[in-house]
Design a protein around this motif. Structure first.
Motif, PDB file in Angstrom:
ATOM      1  N   UNK A 143      25.914   9.304  -2.039  1.00  0.00           N
ATOM      2  CA  UNK A 143      25.710  10.385  -2.795  1.00  0.00           C
ATOM      3  C   UNK A 143      23.951  10.281  -2.649  1.00  0.00           C
ATOM      4  N   UNK A 144      23.268  11.297  -2.959  1.00  0.00           N
ATOM      5  CA  UNK A 144      22.085  11.316  -3.191  1.00  0.00           C
ATOM      6  C   UNK A 144      21.755  12.643  -4.286  1.00  0.00           C
ATOM      7  N   UNK A 145      20.715  12.518  -5.088  1.00  0.00           N
ATOM      8  CA  UNK A 145      20.294  13.431  -5.967  1.00  0.00           C
ATOM      9  C   UNK A 145      18.908  13.626  -5.705  1.00  0.00           C
ATOM     10  N   UNK A 146      18.414  14.769  -5.666  1.00  0.00           N
ATOM     11  CA  UNK A 146      16.937  15.174  -5.562  1.00  0.00           C
ATOM     12  C   UNK A 146      16.741  16.009  -6.976  1.00  0.00           C
ATOM     13  N   UNK A 175      31.973  19.164  -9.293  1.00  0.00           N
ATOM     14  CA  UNK A 175      32.286  18.261 -10.664  1.00  0.00           C
ATOM     15  C   UNK A 175      33.287  17.331 -10.393  1.00  0.00           C
ATOM     16  N   UNK A 176      34.263  17.614  -9.533  1.00  0.00           N
ATOM     17  CA  UNK A 176      35.366  16.692  -9.268  1.00  0.00           C
ATOM     18  C   UNK A 176      35.066  15.271  -8.651  1.00  0.00           C
ATOM     19  N   UNK A 177      33.475  15.351  -8.190  1.00  0.00           N
ATOM     20  CA  UNK A 177      33.263  14.216  -7.752  1.00  0.00           C
ATOM     21  C   UNK A 177      32.637  13.028  -8.375  1.00  0.00           C
ATOM     22  N   UNK A 178      32.362  13.561  -9.716  1.00  0.00           N
ATOM     23  CA  UNK A 178      31.621  12.643 -10.451  1.00  0.00           C
ATOM     24  C   UNK A 178      32.124  11.347 -10.698  1.00  0.00           C
ATOM     25  N   UNK A 179      33.463  11.109 -10.783  1.00  0.00           N
ATOM     26  CA  UNK A 179      34.003   9.861 -11.065  1.00  0.00           C
ATOM     27  C   UNK A 179      34.165   8.937  -9.688  1.00  0.00           C
ATOM     28  N   UNK A 180      33.953   9.501  -8.660  1.00  0.00           N
ATOM     29  CA  UNK A 180      33.855   8.522  -7.314  1.00  0.00           C
ATOM     30  C   UNK A 180      32.405   8.299  -7.072  1.00  0.00           C
ATOM     31  N   UNK A 181      31.504   9.001  -7.516  1.00  0.00           N
ATOM     32  CA  UNK A 181      29.847   9.006  -7.602  1.00  0.00           C
ATOM     33  C   UNK A 181      29.735   7.844  -8.387  1.00  0.00           C
ATOM     34  N   UNK A 182      30.130   7.787  -9.655  1.00  0.00           N
ATOM     35  CA  UNK A 182      30.160   6.788 -10.682  1.00  0.00           C
ATOM     36  C   UNK A 182      30.637   5.398 -10.272  1.00  0.00           C
ATOM     37  N   UNK A 185      19.663  18.435  -7.731  1.00  0.00           N
ATOM     38  CA  UNK A 185      20.850  18.898  -6.684  1.00  0.00           C
ATOM     39  C   UNK A 185      21.418  17.678  -5.977  1.00  0.00           C
ATOM     40  N   UNK A 186      22.595  17.582  -5.940  1.00  0.00           N
ATOM     41  CA  UNK A 186      23.331  16.409  -5.502  1.00  0.00           C
ATOM     42  C   UNK A 186      23.973  16.730  -4.476  1.00  0.00           C
ATOM     43  N   UNK A 187      24.404  15.791  -3.277  1.00  0.00           N
ATOM     44  CA  UNK A 187      25.105  15.870  -2.177  1.00  0.00           C
ATOM     45  C   UNK A 187      25.965  14.754  -2.152  1.00  0.00           C
TER      46      UNK A 187
END
Length: 288
Positions: A199-202, A156-163, A186-188
């Motif tokens: 990042x990647x989302x499947x 969850x703490x990665x969301x800001x960086x991913x955005x 599912x995200x990496x």
């Protein structure tokens, strides 16, 4: 004026009505996409409707046309899921749907991925070619995930960086899309010097799973993210849509994901600046 131009601009006077796309149209939209041999599930239609808005053409209660648009902030949008039943093609219905989408999108820059059949319709409305998308798909083989200090599951703490990375890569403000994708997929994340750098989302989509978006600084980094996703999908049907300019197509072929089709990326307006992060795979060709 040429005959084709007249047909493109004039709506036939018949019993077909254009109405907002709502949930009760989903079975009809699914039937229409099946007619076109598009591999959407009804869940894929519903997912798109949650993120954007659309219109359908109805005739005697039957859905004979669909179109949707997806706003990203006040300045940009994508469009897609534009289908007209073969039984009523050639009557200006595609033009009618597209003109309604453009009227509600207003002055936004608009991006779409077109089939060969749709390119003339879009070019007449000010869209210009901006690249080519290669669709790759096939059963996933057995792959080893990269080390966890290189690619790890997203938290969850990665969301800001991913955005932030997504905004850099696309020039669009897509956080609502990302949050919805993260709910169902599912995200990496890729790590460089301990920081999130890609990042990647499947997620489930169409005939199996789609891997995308994939955002990374380099093609090598994108391959690591894709391998992490594939390591969980052995034997599953997988689809990846990538721009020709990424250079990933040849590698995807070597790992068993054959290129099966192309789409022409077209844009109307001025694309916002992007980089240094890059998009290496799409979430799908409508949402981009």
């Amino acid at each position: 004026m040429k005959t084709a131009d007249i047909r493109d601009r004039v709506t036939a006077a018949d019993d077909v009505s254009l109405v907002p796309f709502s949930a009760h149209h989903l079975p009809g939209a699914l039937k229409l996409s099946q007619e076109m041999r598009w591999p959407y599930r009804i869940e894929d239609w519903a997912f798109a409707l949650q993120l954007g808005e659309g219109f359908v053409l109805e005739r005697d209660g039957e859905v004979v046309g669909t179109a949707a648009w997806f706003p990203y902030g006040e300045d940009c949008a994508t469009m897609g899921m534009i289908i007209v039943s073969g039984a009523v093609q050639g009557r200006g219905y595609g033009a009618r749907l597209m003109d309604r989408l453009l009227s509600v999108a207003g002055a936004r820059t608009v991006l779409l991925n077109s089939t060969e059949e749709g390119q003339l319709l879009y070019s007449r409305r000010g869209f210009r070619p901006a690249g080519t998308i290669h669709q790759h798909q096939g059963p996933a083989g057995q792959f080893e995930a990269p080390p966890l200090d290189v690619v790890r599951p997203m938290v969850a703490s990665d969301v800001a960086a991913v955005a932030r990375l997504d905004r850099e890569a696309t020039g669009f403000e897509r956080r609502p899309l990302l949050e919805r994708l993260l709910e169902v997929g599912e995200a990496d994340v890729l790590l460089q010097t301990g920081e999130v750098a890609g990042y990647a989302i499947a997620r489930l989509f169409g005939r199996g799973h789609v891997i995308g978006p994939v955002v990374a600084p380099t093609a090598d980094a994108a391959r690591l993210l894709i391998l992490a996703a594939l390591s969980r999908l052995q034997g599953c049907f997988v689809r990846i849509d990538t721009a020709a300019e990424t250079g990933l197509s040849a590698w995807l072929e070597t790992i068993g994901l054959a290129q099966v089709s192309d789409a022409l990326t077209m844009v109307r307006g001025t694309m916002p600046p992007s980089g240094p992060s890059r998009v290496f795979a799409l979430s799908n060709q409508s949402l981009n």
